[in-house]
Enzyme design. Structure first.
Site, PDB file in Angstrom:
ATOM      1  N   HIS A 238       3.348  45.809  89.852  1.00  0.00           N
ATOM      2  CA  HIS A 238       2.581  46.639  88.920  1.00  0.00           C
ATOM      3  C   HIS A 238       1.328  47.212  89.577  1.00  0.00           C
ATOM      4  N   TYR A 242      -1.116  51.344  90.740  1.00  0.00           N
ATOM      5  CA  TYR A 242      -2.511  51.810  90.762  1.00  0.00           C
ATOM      6  C   TYR A 242      -2.974  52.086  92.186  1.00  0.00           C
ATOM      7  N   HIS A 389       9.991  57.979  83.144  1.00  0.00           N
ATOM      8  CA  HIS A 389       8.572  57.579  83.127  1.00  0.00           C
ATOM      9  C   HIS A 389       7.940  57.723  84.509  1.00  0.00           C
ATOM     10  N   PHE A 390       8.617  57.190  85.534  1.00  0.00           N
ATOM     11  CA  PHE A 390       7.843  57.118  86.785  1.00  0.00           C
ATOM     12  C   PHE A 390       7.925  58.386  87.636  1.00  0.00           C
ATOM     13  N   HIS A 391       8.781  59.343  87.260  1.00  0.00           N
ATOM     14  CA  HIS A 391       8.690  60.608  87.994  1.00  0.00           C
ATOM     15  C   HIS A 391       7.551  61.489  87.494  1.00  0.00           C
ATOM     16  N   ARG A 452      19.840  53.120  83.926  1.00  0.00           N
ATOM     17  CA  ARG A 452      19.314  53.584  85.208  1.00  0.00           C
ATOM     18  C   ARG A 452      20.130  52.932  86.315  1.00  0.00           C
ATOM     19  N   ARG A 453      19.929  53.374  87.551  1.00  0.00           N
ATOM     20  CA  ARG A 453      20.584  52.780  88.709  1.00  0.00           C
ATOM     21  C   ARG A 453      22.090  52.671  88.488  1.00  0.00           C
TER      22      ARG A 453
HETATM   23 FE1  HAS Z   1       4.559  52.413  84.715  1.00  0.00          FE
HETATM   24  C1  HAS Z   1       7.651  50.895  84.972  1.00  0.00           C
HETATM   25  C2  HAS Z   1       3.830  50.499  81.976  1.00  0.00           C
HETATM   26  C3  HAS Z   1       1.341  53.691  84.629  1.00  0.00           C
HETATM   27  C4  HAS Z   1       4.987  53.725  87.870  1.00  0.00           C
HETATM   28  N1  HAS Z   1       6.043  52.352  86.140  1.00  0.00           N
HETATM   29  C5  HAS Z   1       7.243  51.694  86.039  1.00  0.00           C
HETATM   30  C6  HAS Z   1       8.019  51.900  87.238  1.00  0.00           C
HETATM   31  C7  HAS Z   1       7.241  52.679  88.081  1.00  0.00           C
HETATM   32  C8  HAS Z   1       6.010  52.954  87.364  1.00  0.00           C
HETATM   33  C9  HAS Z   1       7.597  53.135  89.483  1.00  0.00           C
HETATM   34  O1  HAS Z   1       4.947  48.004  80.623  1.00  0.00           O
HETATM   35  C10 HAS Z   1       9.440  51.400  87.505  1.00  0.00           C
HETATM   36  C11 HAS Z   1       9.512  50.082  88.179  1.00  0.00           C
HETATM   37  C12 HAS Z   1      10.950  49.705  88.393  1.00  0.00           C
HETATM   38  O2  HAS Z   1      11.586  50.287  89.301  1.00  0.00           O
HETATM   39  O3  HAS Z   1      11.470  48.873  87.627  1.00  0.00           O
HETATM   40  N2  HAS Z   1       2.922  52.187  83.497  1.00  0.00           N
HETATM   41  C13 HAS Z   1       2.846  51.366  82.423  1.00  0.00           C
HETATM   42  C14 HAS Z   1       1.529  51.503  81.787  1.00  0.00           C
HETATM   43  C15 HAS Z   1       0.834  52.412  82.538  1.00  0.00           C
HETATM   44  C16 HAS Z   1       1.708  52.815  83.617  1.00  0.00           C
HETATM   45  C17 HAS Z   1       1.035  50.790  80.563  1.00  0.00           C
HETATM   46  N3  HAS Z   1       3.406  53.530  85.972  1.00  0.00           N
HETATM   47  C18 HAS Z   1       2.113  53.922  85.762  1.00  0.00           C
HETATM   48  C19 HAS Z   1       1.619  54.632  86.914  1.00  0.00           C
HETATM   49  C20 HAS Z   1       2.650  54.642  87.834  1.00  0.00           C
HETATM   50  C21 HAS Z   1       3.756  53.944  87.229  1.00  0.00           C
HETATM   51  C22 HAS Z   1       0.230  55.195  87.040  1.00  0.00           C
HETATM   52  C23 HAS Z   1       2.708  55.221  89.209  1.00  0.00           C
HETATM   53  C24 HAS Z   1       1.776  55.945  89.787  1.00  0.00           C
HETATM   54  N4  HAS Z   1       5.559  51.010  83.663  1.00  0.00           N
HETATM   55  C25 HAS Z   1       5.069  50.311  82.609  1.00  0.00           C
HETATM   56  C26 HAS Z   1       6.044  49.295  82.184  1.00  0.00           C
HETATM   57  C27 HAS Z   1       7.136  49.400  83.039  1.00  0.00           C
HETATM   58  C28 HAS Z   1       6.807  50.481  83.958  1.00  0.00           C
HETATM   59  C29 HAS Z   1       5.949  48.337  81.084  1.00  0.00           C
HETATM   60  C30 HAS Z   1       8.420  48.551  83.048  1.00  0.00           C
HETATM   61  C31 HAS Z   1       9.446  49.194  82.227  1.00  0.00           C
HETATM   62  C32 HAS Z   1      10.743  48.452  82.238  1.00  0.00           C
HETATM   63  O4  HAS Z   1      11.203  48.085  81.139  1.00  0.00           O
HETATM   64  O5  HAS Z   1      11.330  48.230  83.309  1.00  0.00           O
HETATM   65  C33 HAS Z   1      -0.607  52.834  82.298  1.00  0.00           C
HETATM   66  O6  HAS Z   1      -1.374  52.598  83.444  1.00  0.00           O
HETATM   67  C34 HAS Z   1      -0.725  54.263  81.867  1.00  0.00           C
HETATM   68  C35 HAS Z   1      -2.147  54.648  81.447  1.00  0.00           C
HETATM   69  C36 HAS Z   1      -2.315  56.142  81.439  1.00  0.00           C
HETATM   70  C37 HAS Z   1      -2.823  56.869  80.458  1.00  0.00           C
HETATM   71  C38 HAS Z   1      -2.876  58.365  80.591  1.00  0.00           C
HETATM   72  C39 HAS Z   1      -4.269  58.889  80.927  1.00  0.00           C
HETATM   73  C40 HAS Z   1      -4.215  60.345  81.193  1.00  0.00           C
HETATM   74  C41 HAS Z   1      -4.903  61.002  82.153  1.00  0.00           C
HETATM   75  C42 HAS Z   1      -4.709  62.490  82.326  1.00  0.00           C
HETATM   76  C43 HAS Z   1      -5.665  63.270  81.466  1.00  0.00           C
HETATM   77  C44 HAS Z   1      -5.371  64.705  81.606  1.00  0.00           C
HETATM   78  C45 HAS Z   1      -6.260  65.690  81.484  1.00  0.00           C
HETATM   79  C46 HAS Z   1      -5.797  67.074  81.703  1.00  0.00           C
HETATM   80  C47 HAS Z   1      -7.694  65.446  81.202  1.00  0.00           C
HETATM   81  C48 HAS Z   1      -3.335  56.239  79.212  1.00  0.00           C
HETATM   82  C49 HAS Z   1      -5.878  60.308  83.043  1.00  0.00           C
HETATM   83  C50 HAS Z   1      -6.518  68.089  80.880  1.00  0.00           C
HETATM   84  C51 HAS Z   1      -5.951  69.393  81.234  1.00  0.00           C
HETATM   85  C52 HAS Z   1      -6.435  70.563  80.834  1.00  0.00           C
HETATM   86  C53 HAS Z   1      -5.808  71.854  81.256  1.00  0.00           C
HETATM   87  C54 HAS Z   1      -7.621  70.621  80.002  1.00  0.00           C
HETATM   88  C1  HEM Z   2      14.939  57.273  91.317  1.00  0.00           C
HETATM   89  C2  HEM Z   2      15.545  62.092  91.143  1.00  0.00           C
HETATM   90  C3  HEM Z   2      11.383  62.697  93.598  1.00  0.00           C
HETATM   91  C4  HEM Z   2      10.584  57.937  93.383  1.00  0.00           C
HETATM   92  C5  HEM Z   2      15.409  58.523  90.997  1.00  0.00           C
HETATM   93  C6  HEM Z   2      16.502  58.784  90.090  1.00  0.00           C
HETATM   94  C7  HEM Z   2      16.683  60.130  90.044  1.00  0.00           C
HETATM   95  C8  HEM Z   2      15.706  60.734  90.910  1.00  0.00           C
HETATM   96  C9  HEM Z   2      17.725  60.881  89.230  1.00  0.00           C
HETATM   97  C10 HEM Z   2      17.234  57.730  89.273  1.00  0.00           C
HETATM   98  C11 HEM Z   2      18.400  57.171  89.952  1.00  0.00           C
HETATM   99  C12 HEM Z   2      18.983  56.001  89.240  1.00  0.00           C
HETATM  100  O1  HEM Z   2      18.311  55.292  88.486  1.00  0.00           O
HETATM  101  O2  HEM Z   2      20.197  55.768  89.443  1.00  0.00           O
HETATM  102  C13 HEM Z   2      14.487  62.666  91.842  1.00  0.00           C
HETATM  103  C14 HEM Z   2      14.347  64.084  92.102  1.00  0.00           C
HETATM  104  C15 HEM Z   2      13.181  64.251  92.799  1.00  0.00           C
HETATM  105  C16 HEM Z   2      12.595  62.937  92.974  1.00  0.00           C
HETATM  106  C17 HEM Z   2      15.309  65.157  91.646  1.00  0.00           C
HETATM  107  C18 HEM Z   2      12.563  65.515  93.336  1.00  0.00           C
HETATM  108  C19 HEM Z   2      13.129  66.263  94.203  1.00  0.00           C
HETATM  109  C20 HEM Z   2      10.761  61.480  93.655  1.00  0.00           C
HETATM  110  C21 HEM Z   2       9.405  61.256  94.111  1.00  0.00           C
HETATM  111  C22 HEM Z   2       9.179  59.917  94.026  1.00  0.00           C
HETATM  112  C23 HEM Z   2      10.401  59.296  93.544  1.00  0.00           C
HETATM  113  C24 HEM Z   2       8.455  62.340  94.574  1.00  0.00           C
HETATM  114  C25 HEM Z   2       7.954  59.130  94.367  1.00  0.00           C
HETATM  115  C26 HEM Z   2       6.971  59.529  95.106  1.00  0.00           C
HETATM  116  C27 HEM Z   2      11.733  57.352  92.885  1.00  0.00           C
HETATM  117  C28 HEM Z   2      11.915  55.932  92.770  1.00  0.00           C
HETATM  118  C29 HEM Z   2      13.178  55.732  92.191  1.00  0.00           C
HETATM  119  C30 HEM Z   2      13.737  57.044  91.946  1.00  0.00           C
HETATM  120  C31 HEM Z   2      10.914  54.846  93.159  1.00  0.00           C
HETATM  121  C32 HEM Z   2      13.810  54.395  91.796  1.00  0.00           C
HETATM  122  C33 HEM Z   2      14.813  53.951  92.786  1.00  0.00           C
HETATM  123  C34 HEM Z   2      15.505  52.718  92.303  1.00  0.00           C
HETATM  124  O3  HEM Z   2      15.825  52.595  91.111  1.00  0.00           O
HETATM  125  O4  HEM Z   2      15.716  51.817  93.136  1.00  0.00           O
HETATM  126  N1  HEM Z   2      14.925  59.727  91.478  1.00  0.00           N
HETATM  127  N2  HEM Z   2      13.420  62.018  92.392  1.00  0.00           N
HETATM  128  N3  HEM Z   2      11.325  60.276  93.324  1.00  0.00           N
HETATM  129  N4  HEM Z   2      12.833  57.994  92.399  1.00  0.00           N
HETATM  130 FE1  HEM Z   2      13.135  59.993  92.414  1.00  0.00          FE
HETATM  131 CU    CU Z   3       3.953  47.901  85.598  1.00  0.00          CU
END
Ligand code: HAS
Ligand code: HEM
Ligand code: CU
Length: 573
Positions: A238, A242, A389-391, A452-453
């Site tokens: 997790h 960050y 979620h994570f893309h 997934r996967r």
């Molecule tokens: Fe996540 C699964 C919960 C944030 C990445 N997350 C994943 C996985 C990845 C990932 C890679 O609780 C998959 C892992 C795997 O392969 O199994 N995630 C959260 C929560 C947050 C969160 C509570 N995740 C991230 C971030 C990631 C990331 C950041 C990568 C960089 N996530 C989970 C949970 C799972 C999970 C469960 C497991 C799910 C499962 O069942 O397997 C929080 O940190 C999110 C807080 C964020 C906010 C949004 C704030 C918004 C901002 C933008 C403001 C925009 C503005 C634009 C101001 C509350 C800062 C204004 C624009 C104008 C034009 C005015």
């Molecule tokens: C998994 C598409 C770019 C990180 C996947 C999956 C898809 C996908 C369809 C799900 C596969 C599955 O669950 O069977 C794409 C496409 C991309 C892209 C079309 C853009 C061209 C990225 C980027 C990142 C990323 C930029 C991170 C920097 C991951 C990770 C997984 C994943 C961590 C999970 C692998 C796993 O389950 O073991 N992607 N992706 N992808 N992608 Fe991407």
């Molecule tokens: Cu997490």
């Protein structure tokens, strides 16, 4: 350049021209290695998106030569994008920034040694990955058993990142000794807090890989406990998100406001957000393990609440980022409640990339809160919702921000002018559109129960998948892969043309876009606000983080140790 925060002293030599030039070259090496990894990883993504569009390309003989299976491709995709790209870019970025901010002279031999170690780890791990001997996905859950060479390479790579952490903390402490009573400048503050968080976070993975997986894959132990391994993995897994996000936040706080024509909102608030990330990022890993047996529910609930708590600094960031963008747009004559948005410099690819990354993160963050909620988790866990979620978190909030950063960082480091800014601008819109479509298609399919996967497009599963009648989200997902492919081509055309161009201008013509703050922290601790003073002792906060992790992980891990299961490895590919 960042305004030099400190005059060099005899005890603490400042940056000289030779060191700066070596440092710039090193940062370029880190960044280019990162973007080469991403390029390969991103070529595989669209094939996976086609899979989730019902199109199976994995039987084509030409592709079979390169990758043996869907899962080998998916392993490469996850490892190269999420682990290699991020870590290399971040290591360069978060060494360069604090060194410039503090104007201290790092030991460049050590810094280059670290880069070479990280690259050696990467090349080592690449061999089993490419030869289909470590098709264990980027989470490498046992009892799936890869070649020991993979685990050793990965361990070396992570160890190298800890050396960068050590070097930055060391330089910061030297600066503190030379400047008693001074407030740490905010860019350094953010970098050091992130590195210290990563040190606490990495402990789980280091123990898992060094104590469990390497001896096991070498055949020295008769088995390994999958539950304990997963728990240690998510200790790191997790907070690693960050570690990917905070370097993007550094840009949103410190540089984006200037690029948009405005100011950072508040240095005190920025420091509070990073201090909170340092303390609360790690003790939340069980939100990935709600479905795991043999973990007490009460501990899962505690991790859930701590997860909601660690969303707070992101909400602070949303407020702060919106405030500084509004400040910028109003300074450029923007009017109205939301009409000011149009006055942001949308012609600037670097700014646009980052604002689009932020917009994607509103949805990514909201989805994260859903994932973290134990009541919703069973609906979406292990479904296509999760890659959705994570893309839009790591795949866009992080990746698109780093792409945008590259548009000024490469000219800054090399003196080469950004090739075709219009193509650069197009690439970021294509990426944003592609990822939003991807997220829509995948979240939708996940809600319908598509796993997934899973190679859902393979003939064995085709009938079930077809029977789900998901024509619309499948089409959206497949289309998103094509849009993202175009985005990648546009982006890399700009990047390579910039890097390979021969013409070198004055590197000073692209300075680091450091922003002023509307509310600054002040120079001396004595004159600073209580918030600034209390957030200053980062080592003490690290200690608090460590204690908290031990409190919420100790009772979870102790019974697993007491009841260690020796499960033999499996090779399913
Ligand atoms: Fe996540 C699964 C919960 C944030 C990445 N997350 C994943 C996985 C990845 C990932 C890679 O609780 C998959 C892992 C795997 O392969 O199994 N995630 C959260 C929560 C947050 C969160 C509570 N995740 C991230 C971030 C990631 C990331 C950041 C990568 C960089 N996530 C989970 C949970 C799972 C999970 C469960 C497991 C799910 C499962 O069942 O397997 C929080 O940190 C999110 C807080 C964020 C906010 C949004 C704030 C918004 C901002 C933008 C403001 C925009 C503005 C634009 C101001 C509350 C800062 C204004 C624009 C104008 C034009 C005015
Ligand atoms: C998994 C598409 C770019 C990180 C996947 C999956 C898809 C996908 C369809 C799900 C596969 C599955 O669950 O069977 C794409 C496409 C991309 C892209 C079309 C853009 C061209 C990225 C980027 C990142 C990323 C930029 C991170 C920097 C991951 C990770 C997984 C994943 C961590 C999970 C692998 C796993 O389950 O073991 N992607 N992706 N992808 N992608 Fe991407
Ligand atoms: Cu997490």
């Amino acid at each position: 350049a960042l305004p030099s925060q400190s005059a060099p002293s005899a005890a603490l030599p400042g940056l000289d021209a030779a060191t700066l030039s070596s440092l710039k070259k090193l940062t370029q090496y880190y960044a280019v290695t990162a973007f080469v990894a991403l390029m390969i990883g991103v070529l595989l993504g669209p094939l996976q998106a086609l899979n989730y569009g019902g199109v199976n390309v994995y039987d084509y003989p030409l592709l079979k030569v390169l990758i043996k299976s869907y899962y080998q491709g998916l392993t490469l995709h996850g490892v190269l994008n999420a682990l290699v790209f991020t870590q290399f870019f971040i290591s360069g970025w978060m060494l360069y920034l604090p060194v410039r901010d503090l104007n201290v002279r790092p030991n460049m031999r050590f810094a280059w040694f670290t880069y070479l170690t990280m690259t050696a780890g990467l090349l080592t791990a690449a061999v089993p990955l490419l030869t289909n001997n470590a098709t264990v996905l980027y989470t490498f859950y046992p009892p799936l058993e890869g070649s020991p060479v993979f685990y050793i390479g990965a361990a070396v790579m992570v160890a190298a990142s800890l050396l960068v952490a050590g070097q930055v903390v060391w330089l910061w402490l030297a600066w503190k000794r030379a400047h008693p009573g001074r407030v740490t400048p905010v860019v350094t503050y953010m970098s050091v807090a992130t590195w210290l968080m990563w040190v606490v976070a990495a402990l789980g993975l280091v123990v898992e890989v060094v104590v469990m997986l390497i001896p096991w894959s070498l055949g020295l132990t008769r088995g390994v406990d999958p539950l304990l391994a997963r728990t240690l993995f998510w200790w790191t897994g997790h907070p690693i998100v960050y570690f990917w996000l905070l370097p993007a936040y550094i840009s949103w706080y410190a540089f984006l406001p200037r690029q948009a024509g405005g100011r950072m909102a508040s240095e005190g608030l920025t420091r509070l957000a990073f201090a909170m990330f340092l303390v609360f990022s790690v003790p939340v890993g069980l939100h990935h393990q709600y479905a795991d047996p043999n973990v007490q529910n009460s501990w899962k609930i505690i991790h859930m609440f701590l997860t909601f708590l660690v969303a707070v600094p992101s909400l602070l960031t949303a407020f702060s980022a919106a405030a500084s963008l509004e400040d910028a747009a109003r300074a450029r004559g923007g009017r109205g409640l939301i009409g000011w948005v149009r006055r942001l410099p949308w012609g600037n690819a670097s700014m646009t990339a980052q604002v689009l990354a932020m917009i994607s993160f509103i949805f990514g963050g909201a989805g994260g809160i859903v994932n973290a909620s134990m009541a919703f988790s069973p609906v979406i866990h292990n479904t296509a919702w999760i890659p959705g979620h994570f893309h839009i978190t790591v795949g866009t909030a992080t990746t698109l921000t780093f792409m945008g950063v590259m548009f000024w960082l490469v000219p800054h480091l090399t003196g080469k002018r950004l090739a075709s800014p219009r193509t650069a601008l197009a690439s970021v819109w294509w990426w944003f559109t592609g990822m939003m479509l991807f997220a829509l298609g995948m979240h939708w399919q996940g809600l319908a129960g598509v796993p997934r996967r899973a190679q859902v497009s393979a003939s064995a599963q085709q009938a079930v998948y077809d029977a789900m009648h998901l024509g619309v989200p499948k089409a959206i997902t497949a289309a998103s892969g094509i849009v993202l492919f175009v985005a990648a081509i546009l982006f890399y055309a700009v990047l390579w043309r910039t890097l390979l161009s021969r013409r070198v201008d004055d590197p000073e013509s692209t300075p680091i876009p450091t922003s002023e703050a509307i509310s600054a922290a002040g120079e001396t601790l004595a004159g600073a606000s209580p918030l600034v003073r209390r957030t200053e002792p980062l080592l003490a906060l690290t200690f608090v983080a460590l204690v908290l992790v031990i409190l919420v992980y100790g009772p979870v891990i102790a019974p697993m140790l007491a009841n260690y299961q020796f499960i033999p490895g499996q090779r399913l590919w």
